[in-house]
Design an enzyme around this catalytic site. Structure first.
Site, mmCIF file in Angstrom:
data_model
loop_
_atom_site.group_PDB
_atom_site.id
_atom_site.type_symbol
_atom_site.label_atom_id
_atom_site.label_comp_id
_atom_site.label_asym_id
_atom_site.label_seq_id
_atom_site.Cartn_x
_atom_site.Cartn_y
_atom_site.Cartn_z
ATOM 1 N N HIS A 1 -4.828 -3.361 6.372
ATOM 2 C CA HIS A 1 -4.701 -3.581 4.919
ATOM 3 C C HIS A 1 -6.096 -3.937 4.407
ATOM 4 O O HIS A 1 -6.451 -5.097 4.197
ATOM 5 C CB HIS A 1 -3.708 -4.705 4.620
ATOM 6 N N ASP B 1 0.839 -1.207 0.000
ATOM 7 C CA ASP B 1 0.000 0.000 0.000
ATOM 8 C C ASP B 1 0.876 1.260 0.000
ATOM 9 O O ASP B 1 0.559 2.238 -0.666
ATOM 10 C CB ASP B 1 -0.917 -0.020 1.231
HETATM 11 C C1 LMR Z 1 -3.946 -6.390 -2.754
HETATM 12 O O1 LMR Z 1 -3.936 -5.396 -2.029
HETATM 13 O O2 LMR Z 1 -3.564 -6.382 -3.923
HETATM 14 C C2 LMR Z 1 -4.522 -7.662 -2.218
HETATM 15 O O3 LMR Z 1 -4.540 -7.644 -0.841
HETATM 16 C C3 LMR Z 1 -5.880 -7.817 -2.795
HETATM 17 C C4 LMR Z 1 -6.590 -9.055 -2.378
HETATM 18 O O4 LMR Z 1 -7.714 -8.928 -1.856
HETATM 19 O O5 LMR Z 1 -6.062 -10.143 -2.591
#
Ligand code: LMR
Length: 484
Positions: free
Chosen positions: A324, A296
């Site tokens: 997250h 992120d």
């Molecule tokens: C991401 O942020 O790309 C992953 O966590 C997305 C997911 O839900 O697999």
């Protein structure tokens, strides 16, 4: 599968390099005396030994010494089973010498129960010779375990780890790969590709499907494997399903990993999964558990750079606060662009609040729409970045984001959560939380929302972390970045 130690008087191994002197015809000879293994003659090539016991052909995989009894053991393995065998020794002075040098199973005096070394990595070699060749500066071998090792993220990550770009080009690596029964063949496929890559720093690859075996002596545990949310599955169901995996893995780490193992949880919902693993591993310091929010952070840096019309290495001091999930808070207030506050370079606050923030929060979902699957390569890169941030000193004045244990944090976030915060490291694997960042009302409200979400997730998994009175009542909009 526990490997019973049994006497095999017919097996003689001398030194670390062993080869069959004779092999009984057709593999059908009975009795342990059918084959004698003797020392290979000095040559640089490494030689596997094999022997027949009854109808089974065994391949000698490892040789080590039991420090207490001073007895030498080797592991003999067929396709189906692995046996620890007490080997009689032709010349114990050679054995003592070379085994002490090889550290084939560092710190272990037991059989590597149920963990199988793979292919070329099973070769019993004489590190004494290799010692002479390798740079004198090589560090002591580091054991890195990776769960979900046959998955897409791991497929990008493992080759980075083995190449030396993550832990350094003076750091020999042992990789212990955890898969599932279903991914067994794929796991071997990964190991084959690692073999074929001839990475000089990659000294061992072991594969297995039991966490209590694969996690043994782990210095780092990268917990990537998790179940995706299936059709019709409530988020509470996902929390429970994955939570059980992480509770089990926490217990396994507690039982067999190095006491100072560093744990990075990637499998979603990673903050709560990390908390579950932590709570099930009381022997390991809580500070050693991280949830991956570096992806992120990287996404936020990219978006700020794009808006500022600059390359992304001009962007620093970006914090991701919280979970997250789509409640995560990418912090533009404390971020810097070319050393100046990002808000002085990008003066459009409306863009920062209404476009930048949701774009970062939902980037995972936007990517799934394009790819048809979750991010893998960029996730692997961010795992590498997260590790590098802990094993290298943080540049002066900068910080990085990681989901860390909140107890005692300087921002008044509720104790006993895994919450993404600004961190800095001296490069020793440890970190401290960077205090005194500016928090305005906008940030405060959003940070509190993410905290509330994590507290609700924690209630849902109370049964997995030893808390009482759990109930699952998640906020309506609780979603992973990928669930948009
Ligand atoms: C991401 O942020 O790309 C992953 O966590 C997305 C997911 O839900 O697999």
């Amino acid at each position: 599968m526990a490997a019973a130690l049994l006497q095999a008087p017919g097996v003689q191994i001398s030194g670390c390099r062993v080869q069959p002197q004779q092999q009984s015809s057709g593999g059908s000879s009975s009795s342990s005396s059918s084959t004698t293994l003797v020392a290979g003659q000095s040559s640089r090539s490494v030689v596997l030994s094999s022997a027949y016991f009854g109808r089974s052909k065994f391949v000698a995989r490892r040789l080590w010494i039991d420090k207490a009894s001073k007895k030498e053991f080797c592991v003999l393995r067929t396709k189906k089973q692995q046996q620890g065998v007490q080997c009689s020794v032709a010349d114990s002075s050679t054995i003592q010498d070379s085994v002490a040098t090889t550290q084939l199973i560092p710190g272990s005096e037991k059989t590597p129960e149920g963990v199988e070394c793979y292919g070329v990595f099973c070769v019993t070699y004489d590190l004494k010779e290799i010692d002479e060749q390798k740079p004198k500066t090589w560090k002591k071998m580091l054991r890195v375990v990776v769960s979900g090792a046959a998955g897409m993220i791991s497929n990008h990550l493992l080759f980075k780890l083995a190449s030396g770009e993550v832990f350094g080009h003076d750091q020999p690596i042992a990789l212990n790969l955890l898969g599932s029964e279903r991914s067994r063949d794929a796991l071997e496929g990964v190991a084959m590709e690692l073999e074929d890559s001839l990475f000089p720093l990659l000294r061992e690859v072991n594969i297995g499907i039991e966490a209590t075996e694969v996690f043994r002596d782990a210095d780092w545990a990268l917990l990537i494997g998790a179940k995706p949310r299936g059709p019709g599955m409530e988020r509470a169901d996902l929390l429970d399903l994955n939570g059980q995996i992480f509770a089990e893995q926490g217990k396994a780490l507690n039982a067999v990993a190095s006491p100072d193992v560093k744990v990075l949880v990637v499998g979603n919902p990673c903050n709560t999964n990390a908390l579950i693993a932590l709570k099930n591993a009381p022997r390991i310091p809580s500070k050693n558990f991280h949830a991956l929010t570096r992806l992120d952070e990287n996404r936020a840096k990219c978006q700020l750079a794009l808006k500022a019309g600059l390359f992304y290495d001009n962007v620093s001091n970006v914090t991701i606060w919280g979970n997250h999930s789509t409640t995560q808070v990418p912090d533009f207030l404390n971020a810097k662009i070319n050393g100046k506050p990002a808000t002085e370079v990008i003066t459009d606050r409306k863009w920062l609040e209404e476009e930048f923030t949701p774009r970062v929060q939902t980037r995972g979902g936007a990517l799934i729409k394009k790819w048809g699957r979750s991010s893998a390569a960029s996730t692997a890169v961010s795992i590498a970045d997260a590790i590098k941030s802990l094993v290298n000193p943080t540049p002066k004045g900068d910080w990085f984001s990681s989901g860390v244990f909140t107890t005692g944090n300087p921002y008044g976030i509720a104790d006993d959560l895994i919450f993404s915060l600004p961190c800095r490291s001296k490069g020793d694997g440890d970190y401290e939380i960077v205090p005194d960042l500016q928090i305005d009302n906008y940030l405060y409200e959003r940070i509190k929302k993410s905290e509330k979400e994590l507290l609700a997730e924690k209630k849902c998994v109370a049964h997995l972390i030893g808390d009482e009175n759990g109930y699952c009542d998640l906020p309506e909009d609780t979603t992973l970045p990928g669930e948009q």
